[in-house]
Design a protein around this motif. Structure first.
Motif, PDB file in Angstrom:
ATOM      1  N   ARG A 182      29.344   9.377  14.585  1.00 47.51           N
ATOM      2  CA  ARG A 182      30.395   9.991  13.780  1.00 47.51           C
ATOM      3  C   ARG A 182      30.004  10.102  12.309  1.00 47.51           C
ATOM      4  O   ARG A 182      30.823  10.431  11.461  1.00 47.51           O
ATOM      5  CB  ARG A 182      31.688   9.185  13.915  1.00 47.51           C
ATOM      6  N   LEU A 183      28.755   9.795  11.997  1.00 44.85           N
ATOM      7  CA  LEU A 183      28.286   9.895  10.629  1.00 44.85           C
ATOM      8  C   LEU A 183      27.756  11.291  10.350  1.00 44.85           C
ATOM      9  O   LEU A 183      26.975  11.829  11.129  1.00 44.85           O
ATOM     10  CB  LEU A 183      27.169   8.870  10.369  1.00 44.85           C
ATOM     11  N   ASP A 184      28.157  11.858   9.235  1.00 43.98           N
ATOM     12  CA  ASP A 184      27.716  13.206   8.893  1.00 43.98           C
ATOM     13  C   ASP A 184      26.245  13.258   8.476  1.00 43.98           C
ATOM     14  O   ASP A 184      25.565  14.250   8.713  1.00 43.98           O
ATOM     15  CB  ASP A 184      28.578  13.771   7.749  1.00 43.98           C
ATOM     16  N   ASP A 185      25.749  12.175   7.834  1.00 46.08           N
ATOM     17  CA  ASP A 185      24.381  12.191   7.314  1.00 46.08           C
ATOM     18  C   ASP A 185      23.408  11.377   8.154  1.00 46.08           C
ATOM     19  O   ASP A 185      22.296  11.108   7.736  1.00 46.08           O
ATOM     20  CB  ASP A 185      24.348  11.709   5.861  1.00 46.08           C
ATOM     21  N   GLY A 186      23.801  10.978   9.341  1.00 48.48           N
ATOM     22  CA  GLY A 186      22.906  10.288  10.251  1.00 48.48           C
ATOM     23  C   GLY A 186      22.754   8.805   9.947  1.00 48.48           C
ATOM     24  O   GLY A 186      23.115   8.331   8.864  1.00 48.48           O
ATOM     25  N   PRO A 187      22.215   8.047  10.896  1.00 50.78           N
ATOM     26  CA  PRO A 187      22.143   6.591  10.749  1.00 50.78           C
ATOM     27  C   PRO A 187      21.145   6.114   9.703  1.00 50.78           C
ATOM     28  O   PRO A 187      21.358   5.074   9.082  1.00 50.78           O
ATOM     29  CB  PRO A 187      21.734   6.118  12.146  1.00 50.78           C
ATOM     30  N   ALA A 188      20.044   6.830   9.507  1.00 52.53           N
ATOM     31  CA  ALA A 188      19.003   6.343   8.594  1.00 52.53           C
ATOM     32  C   ALA A 188      19.537   6.198   7.173  1.00 52.53           C
ATOM     33  O   ALA A 188      19.322   5.176   6.513  1.00 52.53           O
ATOM     34  CB  ALA A 188      17.789   7.262   8.626  1.00 52.53           C
ATOM     35  N   HIS A 189      20.237   7.212   6.694  1.00 55.51           N
ATOM     36  CA  HIS A 189      20.756   7.168   5.326  1.00 55.51           C
ATOM     37  C   HIS A 189      21.757   6.031   5.171  1.00 55.51           C
ATOM     38  O   HIS A 189      21.696   5.253   4.205  1.00 55.51           O
ATOM     39  CB  HIS A 189      21.407   8.495   4.963  1.00 55.51           C
ATOM     40  N   ALA A 190      22.689   5.917   6.113  1.00 57.08           N
ATOM     41  CA  ALA A 190      23.713   4.875   6.023  1.00 57.08           C
ATOM     42  C   ALA A 190      23.097   3.488   6.114  1.00 57.08           C
ATOM     43  O   ALA A 190      23.474   2.577   5.367  1.00 57.08           O
ATOM     44  CB  ALA A 190      24.750   5.077   7.128  1.00 57.08           C
ATOM     45  N   LEU A 191      22.151   3.298   7.025  1.00 64.07           N
ATOM     46  CA  LEU A 191      21.504   2.002   7.189  1.00 64.07           C
ATOM     47  C   LEU A 191      20.701   1.653   5.933  1.00 64.07           C
ATOM     48  O   LEU A 191      20.751   0.517   5.440  1.00 64.07           O
ATOM     49  CB  LEU A 191      20.594   2.029   8.412  1.00 64.07           C
ATOM     50  N   TYR A 192      19.959   2.611   5.417  1.00 59.53           N
ATOM     51  CA  TYR A 192      19.180   2.396   4.190  1.00 59.53           C
ATOM     52  C   TYR A 192      20.087   1.939   3.051  1.00 59.53           C
ATOM     53  O   TYR A 192      19.775   0.981   2.342  1.00 59.53           O
ATOM     54  CB  TYR A 192      18.447   3.682   3.809  1.00 59.53           C
ATOM     55  N   GLN A 193      21.214   2.616   2.879  1.00 58.35           N
ATOM     56  CA  GLN A 193      22.118   2.279   1.788  1.00 58.35           C
ATOM     57  C   GLN A 193      22.704   0.873   1.956  1.00 58.35           C
ATOM     58  O   GLN A 193      22.795   0.109   0.983  1.00 58.35           O
ATOM     59  CB  GLN A 193      23.259   3.304   1.710  1.00 58.35           C
ATOM     60  N   GLN A 194      23.086   0.523   3.166  1.00 56.36           N
ATOM     61  CA  GLN A 194      23.699  -0.782   3.403  1.00 56.36           C
ATOM     62  C   GLN A 194      22.734  -1.920   3.076  1.00 56.36           C
ATOM     63  O   GLN A 194      23.127  -2.932   2.474  1.00 56.36           O
ATOM     64  CB  GLN A 194      24.172  -0.902   4.857  1.00 56.36           C
ATOM     65  N   VAL A 195      21.485  -1.791   3.484  1.00 54.92           N
ATOM     66  CA  VAL A 195      20.518  -2.873   3.277  1.00 54.92           C
ATOM     67  C   VAL A 195      19.966  -2.883   1.864  1.00 54.92           C
ATOM     68  O   VAL A 195      19.922  -3.932   1.199  1.00 54.92           O
ATOM     69  CB  VAL A 195      19.373  -2.776   4.304  1.00 54.92           C
ATOM     70  N   THR A 196      19.535  -1.733   1.367  1.00 54.93           N
ATOM     71  CA  THR A 196      18.808  -1.737   0.098  1.00 54.93           C
ATOM     72  C   THR A 196      19.702  -1.995  -1.111  1.00 54.93           C
ATOM     73  O   THR A 196      19.210  -2.446  -2.149  1.00 54.93           O
ATOM     74  CB  THR A 196      18.034  -0.423  -0.106  1.00 54.93           C
ATOM     75  N   ARG A 197      21.002  -1.761  -0.990  1.00 55.31           N
ATOM     76  CA  ARG A 197      21.853  -2.111  -2.131  1.00 55.31           C
ATOM     77  C   ARG A 197      21.887  -3.623  -2.320  1.00 55.31           C
ATOM     78  O   ARG A 197      22.005  -4.119  -3.451  1.00 55.31           O
ATOM     79  CB  ARG A 197      23.259  -1.537  -1.966  1.00 55.31           C
ATOM     80  N   HIS A 198      21.759  -4.374  -1.241  1.00 51.40           N
ATOM     81  CA  HIS A 198      21.663  -5.829  -1.364  1.00 51.40           C
ATOM     82  C   HIS A 198      20.338  -6.235  -2.001  1.00 51.40           C
ATOM     83  O   HIS A 198      20.302  -7.107  -2.889  1.00 51.40           O
ATOM     84  CB  HIS A 198      21.817  -6.488   0.007  1.00 51.40           C
ATOM     85  N   LEU A 199      19.267  -5.614  -1.567  1.00 51.54           N
ATOM     86  CA  LEU A 199      17.964  -5.960  -2.127  1.00 51.54           C
ATOM     87  C   LEU A 199      17.854  -5.533  -3.587  1.00 51.54           C
ATOM     88  O   LEU A 199      17.193  -6.206  -4.388  1.00 51.54           O
ATOM     89  CB  LEU A 199      16.855  -5.324  -1.283  1.00 51.54           C
ATOM     90  N   SER A 200      18.502  -4.443  -3.953  1.00 52.02           N
ATOM     91  CA  SER A 200      18.518  -4.016  -5.356  1.00 52.02           C
ATOM     92  C   SER A 200      19.292  -5.011  -6.214  1.00 52.02           C
ATOM     93  O   SER A 200      18.875  -5.345  -7.327  1.00 52.02           O
ATOM     94  CB  SER A 200      19.138  -2.620  -5.483  1.00 52.02           C
ATOM     95  N   ALA A 201      20.420  -5.496  -5.691  1.00 51.83           N
ATOM     96  CA  ALA A 201      21.202  -6.484  -6.428  1.00 51.83           C
ATOM     97  C   ALA A 201      20.412  -7.778  -6.603  1.00 51.83           C
ATOM     98  O   ALA A 201      20.461  -8.414  -7.673  1.00 51.83           O
ATOM     99  CB  ALA A 201      22.518  -6.759  -5.709  1.00 51.83           C
TER     100      ALA A 201
END
Length: 236
Positions: free
Chosen positions: A119-138
């Protein structure tokens, strides 16, 4: 995006399943709040307690080595369950509210939540990348020791590839979607240019080094950009 939300029950079931793949795939849910704190607090403190634990365990004399190894372990604990939940259950974990154990690196979601991949418009890769890497960026933003940003990016990529290899070993039938997703992720954002997959078993060769070889009993990892050949992976 409300229609994309997975139920708490389905996320909990997915996490229970993937936890059986090994320690780095374990992401706890629910339970008592005692003994846990927001992982954002650990980021703001530069992961200093975990870096100090690395220093004691490996008798290192360089703070940047301690930080790198601690960050690599955290990246593995983020990527492993998140990747497995997408590939095996079609759920991108929502890592808002993530917590860390007061006495170690274990992670917990007090309120399990996620998004259905289909149900994601931009596919799983983008959403998964954002969820994980925002933690690593913080985490990177809070470090009190100077570590090269591309070294940390390489650690993230190495953790992702390690998670993919482990998942493939346990669930070989998932090879196709797992390979496609991992390949796409390694060409996304800050992961792009960190290294390459070198075989059908998802072996990886990074262009940087996590610095584990600088510990007294350390060595170069199997995917190290400085290694001539595989010599085993650093403990996370």
């Amino acid at each position: 995006m409300h229609r994309a939300r997975a139920s708490a029950a389905s996320v909990t079931a997915a996490l229970r399943d993937v936890a059986g793949l090994g320690g780095f795939f374990a992401l706890r849910t629910g339970g008592r709040d005692h003994g846990w704190h927001p992982v954002a607090r650990s980021y703001a403190e530069g992961f200093s307690d975990l870096a100090e634990a690395v220093a004691r365990r490996h008798r290192t004399g360089e703070p940047r080595v301690d930080v790198s190894i601690a960050q690599l372990g955290h990246a593995a604990r983020l990527w492993s369950p998140a990747l497995a939940c997408v590939v095996l259950h079609g759920i991108v974990l929502d890592l808002d509210g993530l917590q860390r154990a007061d006495d170690g690196p274990a992670l917990r979601l007090p309120r399990p939540a996620g998004l259905h991949v289909d149900r994601l418009d931009d596919g799983p890769a983008h959403a998964l990348y954002q969820q994980v890497t925002r933690h690593l960026s913080a985490l990177a933003d809070g470090l009190r020791v100077k570590v090269a940003p591309r070294l940390l990016d390489g650690n993230s990529a190495s953790a992702l590839a390690g998670a993919a290899q482990a998942l493939l070993g346990h669930r070989p039938a998932a090879r196709g979607p797992l390979t496609d997703l991992t390949t796409t992720l390694l060409d996304t954002g800050r992961l792009a240019g960190t290294g390459t997959l070198t075989g059908p078993d998802l072996t990886f060769r990074r262009l940087s080094c996590c610095l584990y070889y600088r510990a007294p009993d350390g060595s170069k990892c199997g995917d190290c950009g400085l290694a001539d050949r595989a010599r085993g992976r650093a403990p996370r």
